[in-house]
Scaffold this motif. Structure first.
Motif, PDB file in Angstrom:
ATOM      1  N   THR A  24     -39.376  -8.819  24.268  1.00  0.00           N
ATOM      2  CA  THR A  24     -40.403  -8.058  24.978  1.00  0.00           C
ATOM      3  C   THR A  24     -39.943  -7.659  26.375  1.00  0.00           C
ATOM      4  O   THR A  24     -40.338  -6.599  26.883  1.00  0.00           O
ATOM      5  CB  THR A  24     -41.701  -8.873  25.065  1.00  0.00           C
ATOM      6  N   GLY A  25     -39.084  -8.466  27.001  1.00  0.00           N
ATOM      7  CA  GLY A  25     -38.578  -8.123  28.326  1.00  0.00           C
ATOM      8  C   GLY A  25     -37.742  -6.858  28.309  1.00  0.00           C
ATOM      9  O   GLY A  25     -37.919  -5.963  29.149  1.00  0.00           O
ATOM     10  N   GLN A  26     -36.821  -6.757  27.360  1.00  0.00           N
ATOM     11  CA  GLN A  26     -36.009  -5.545  27.255  1.00  0.00           C
ATOM     12  C   GLN A  26     -36.857  -4.344  26.835  1.00  0.00           C
ATOM     13  O   GLN A  26     -36.565  -3.207  27.218  1.00  0.00           O
ATOM     14  CB  GLN A  26     -34.865  -5.760  26.270  1.00  0.00           C
ATOM     15  N   GLN A  27     -37.911  -4.594  26.076  1.00  0.00           N
ATOM     16  CA  GLN A  27     -38.815  -3.499  25.716  1.00  0.00           C
ATOM     17  C   GLN A  27     -39.591  -3.013  26.929  1.00  0.00           C
ATOM     18  O   GLN A  27     -39.836  -1.806  27.082  1.00  0.00           O
ATOM     19  CB  GLN A  27     -39.736  -3.973  24.597  1.00  0.00           C
ATOM     20  N   LEU A  28     -39.971  -3.924  27.812  1.00  0.00           N
ATOM     21  CA  LEU A  28     -40.595  -3.528  29.078  1.00  0.00           C
ATOM     22  C   LEU A  28     -39.642  -2.663  29.900  1.00  0.00           C
ATOM     23  O   LEU A  28     -40.037  -1.633  30.463  1.00  0.00           O
ATOM     24  CB  LEU A  28     -41.012  -4.766  29.871  1.00  0.00           C
ATOM     25  N   LEU A  29     -38.377  -3.060  29.950  1.00  0.00           N
ATOM     26  CA  LEU A  29     -37.387  -2.281  30.700  1.00  0.00           C
ATOM     27  C   LEU A  29     -37.141  -0.928  30.040  1.00  0.00           C
ATOM     28  O   LEU A  29     -36.902   0.069  30.728  1.00  0.00           O
ATOM     29  CB  LEU A  29     -36.083  -3.072  30.809  1.00  0.00           C
TER      30      LEU A  29
END
Length: 356
Positions: free
Chosen positions: A121-126
């Protein structure tokens, strides 16, 4: 001579991934070729660096633009692009004259795919920050694979990607130490960039790179099938749940500020739709219930596909995950993508709260 022989034989092993200074790694724009590590899909990466067709910078008038954020289930290298759930979702919605989602959009829906394998989810936020918001979507679908996404979000040192964590005050923070890892430094050096160029342009370099990757990441034996029982799923960590909540909350804040709406969609895991019902573990949808409880106070729309997919798969005798001898294991096959698109289209077309 080896290079010429490989080209005459039509043998190529394109490298679909590259270093990314913000997200750690991303797709290589313009790369294309056959994916055969699991399933058989013809893969083409667009100029923006995602597994999708090229799209106009801004949505045409009368079109509802929908962006998909996800991991390998949305990247979907295992099947051809026209078989992916997000391509079929667009067709199902546009072919449904009673779909309330597009009642105010005479030219229908346009679905963008921003899914990248192994993303949490962190890379998706980025990805939202670097690419998605510029495309001006009105609806953002966060495709969550509960089989591993919560554990992927658990804070841990990584040398291939940024790591999110919560500080002592519970605030979301990011650690970009991956940029100082030996691998990242090499990729940004002159030898690393030169090697990258050779992998892009040389079939021999591609073959050697493929051999290196297979040696470092051996795939699960195809000898296993659904007759051996479903794979065991590791329990999600409390820190992973806490960070997932913070990441989704932050994504929702940014999506809302961009005048769009976030919808969280959870996908099916192999054990939930396991072909042999008596081999399925208990409490199959516990993670869906926990995710629903997490999203409710945040007032974020949530659609869980697994319960409906399980019911329909049982009724029709469908195997949704796996390929060849590895039936039931791994990513969605053609049946899984088709059913996911059908179920999701039914849910979003009847939800009057999505687009007001």
């Amino acid at each position: 001579m080896a290079e010429l022989a490989l080209r005459l034989a039509g043998i190529e092993k394109p490298a679909f991934y590259q270093f990314h200074p913000v997200r750690g790694f991303s797709h290589r724009p313009g790369s294309k070729g056959l994916w055969n590590q699991e399933g058989h899909g013809w893969v083409s990466i667009n100029k923006a660096g995602f597994r999708d067709s090229n799209h106009a910078a801004l949505p045409p008038k009368g079109v509802l633009r929908v962006a998909v954020l996800g991991d390998s289930f949305s990247e979907a290298f295992q099947v051809n692009q026209n078989q992916t759930w997000w391509t079929q979702l667009q067709k199902h919605v546009n072919n449904n004259p009673d779909c309330t989602l597009i009642s105010n959009y005479p030219k229908g829906v346009e679905v963008f795919n921003f899914g990248v394998g192994a993303y949490g989810t962190g890379q998706q936020l980025l990805t939202w920050r670097t690419d998605v918001r510029q495309s001006k979507p009105k609806l953002v679908l966060l495709a969550v694979f509960l089989g591993n996404d919560i554990n992927d979000n658990t804070p841990a040192a990584r040398n291939d990607r940024p790591v999110f964590y919560l500080d002592q005050n519970g605030e979301l923070q990011i650690n970009n130490d991956f940029r100082q890892s030996p691998a990242s430094i090499f990729r940004n050096s002159l030898p690393g960039r030169s090697l990258n160029w050779f992998v892009e342009h040389s079939r021999l370099a591609q073959l050697l790179n493929e051999a290196k990757n297979r040696s470092a990441n051996p795939t699960e034996s195809n000898a296993r099938s659904y007759q051996n029982g479903p794979p065991k799923v590791a329990p999600a960590s409390p820190s992973g749940w806490a960070l997932t909540e913070a990441l989704i909350k932050q994504l929702n804040t940014e999506v809302t500020a961009n005048r769009a709406k976030l919808v969280v969609v959870s996908l099916s895991s192999p054990e939930q739709v396991w072909p042999r019902r008596n081999q399925r573990p208990s409490q199959l949808f516990a993670k869906e219930k926990r995710l629903a409880a997490l999203l409710q106070p945040l007032e974020i729309s949530y659609m869980a596909l697994a319960p409906a997919m399980q019911q329909q798969a049982d009724q029709k005798g469908l195997i949704l995950h796996g390929f060849g001898k590895a039936q039931g294991i791994g990513h969605w096959n053609i049946n899984g993508h088709q059913l996911a698109a059908t179920v999701l289209a039914q849910q979003i077309c009847t939800d009057k709260q999505l687009i007001k």
